[in-house]
Structure formats: structure tokens, C-alpha cells
Design a protein around this motif. Structure first.
Motif, short mmCIF file in Angstrom:
data_model
loop_
_atom_site.label_atom_id
_atom_site.label_comp_id
_atom_site.label_asym_id
_atom_site.label_seq_id
_atom_site.Cartn_x
_atom_site.Cartn_y
_atom_site.Cartn_z
N ARG A 17 0.82 -1.21 0.00
CA ARG A 17 0.00 0.00 0.00
C ARG A 17 0.86 1.26 0.00
N ILE A 20 2.39 1.71 -3.52
CA ILE A 20 1.41 2.19 -4.50
C ILE A 20 1.06 3.65 -4.24
N ALA A 21 0.87 4.02 -2.98
CA ALA A 21 0.55 5.41 -2.64
C ALA A 21 1.69 6.34 -3.03
N LEU A 24 1.80 6.54 -6.97
CA LEU A 24 0.70 7.32 -7.51
C LEU A 24 0.82 8.80 -7.17
N ASP A 32 -3.92 10.56 -13.77
CA ASP A 32 -4.43 9.70 -12.71
C ASP A 32 -5.88 9.30 -12.99
N LEU A 37 -7.28 1.73 -12.16
CA LEU A 37 -6.46 1.26 -11.06
C LEU A 37 -7.15 0.14 -10.30
N VAL A 39 -7.44 0.27 -7.13
CA VAL A 39 -8.12 0.94 -6.02
C VAL A 39 -8.55 2.32 -6.46
N SER A 41 -9.13 6.50 -5.85
CA SER A 41 -8.27 7.57 -5.33
C SER A 41 -8.58 7.84 -3.86
N THR A 43 -9.32 5.58 -1.67
CA THR A 43 -8.62 4.55 -0.92
C THR A 43 -7.16 4.92 -0.75
N ILE A 44 -6.55 5.46 -1.79
CA ILE A 44 -5.14 5.85 -1.72
C ILE A 44 -4.96 6.99 -0.73
N TRP A 47 -5.02 5.49 2.65
CA TRP A 47 -3.75 4.81 2.93
C TRP A 47 -2.70 5.82 3.37
N ARG A 48 -2.64 6.94 2.66
CA ARG A 48 -1.65 7.97 3.01
C ARG A 48 -1.90 8.51 4.41
#
Length: 110
Positions: A17, A20-21, A24, A32, A37, A39, A41, A43-44, A47-48
């Protein structure tokens, strides 16, 4: 990964994760939107936030030994005063017999 696993849900680790974060984050926002993808955006972004939350939570952990409670300190000092021939190991052992977990090095400090 989509070709390998098809449309089934993927189980990614925190390292996956984070990678990927990070990757991206390097892609411009215009491109983007055109990517299909694994997942979304949102979700990303979550994650961040989780990565930053974990980082700052780890930095805010207390460092070093936690201080002994005042009542334990008073008890150790009282036991040492009443039993002059006891050493710090004996006092720690007696406290362990009472169900109080104190390391001998903690008793030695007092």
C-alpha cells in the motif's frame, strides 16, 4: 496484478500500500483519472492518512523507563527503613510475593 488475480479482491500488505501510494503521488492528477487502477483515489488518500498516522503515533511513544508510582516508592522506602539488613533484591522479592511487579533495578534507584 489485475491480470493475475482477475476481479477478485486483493490482500495487500502495508508495504504494498505504501509503495502504490508513493508511486501514484508521482503521477500527475490529469493522467491519474485516465488510469484504471486496482483501487480508487479515495482509498489511496486513506492509505496515506494511515501511513502518516502510524508514523506520528510511533514518534509519540514514550522513550525510556516509565516512572514508578509514588505509593510503590513509599512502600520500598518504608521496607528499607524497617528492615535495615535487607538489600534491594530482597525488597524486590518481598514485593513480588505481595503481587507487586518491580524490578530490582527500580528498587535500587530508591
Amino acid at each position: 496484478m489485475q491480470r493475475q488475480f482477475g476481479q477478485s479482491r486483493l490482500a495487500m500488505s502495508w508495504a504494498d500500500r505504501a509503495l502504490i501510494a508513493l508511486l501514484l503521488g508521482l503521477i500527475p492528477k490529469v493522467r491519474d483519472r485516465r488510469l484504471s487502477l486496482l483501487v480508487t483515489s479515495g482509498t489511496i488518500l486513506r492509505w496515506r492518512r494511515d501511513i502518516l498516522r502510524r508514523r506520528w503515533a510511533a514518534k509519540s511513544l514514550p522513550k525510556g523507563r516509565t516512572p514508578a508510582r509514588r505509593n510503590i516508592k513509599a512502600l520500598v522506602l518504608r521496607m528499607a527503613k524497617n528492615n535495615e539488613h535487607w538489600g534491594y533484591r530482597r525488597i524486590a522479592g518481598e514485593l513480588a510475593g505481595l503481587g507487586i511487579k518491580v524490578a530490582p533495578s527500580t528498587v535500587w534507584i530508591f
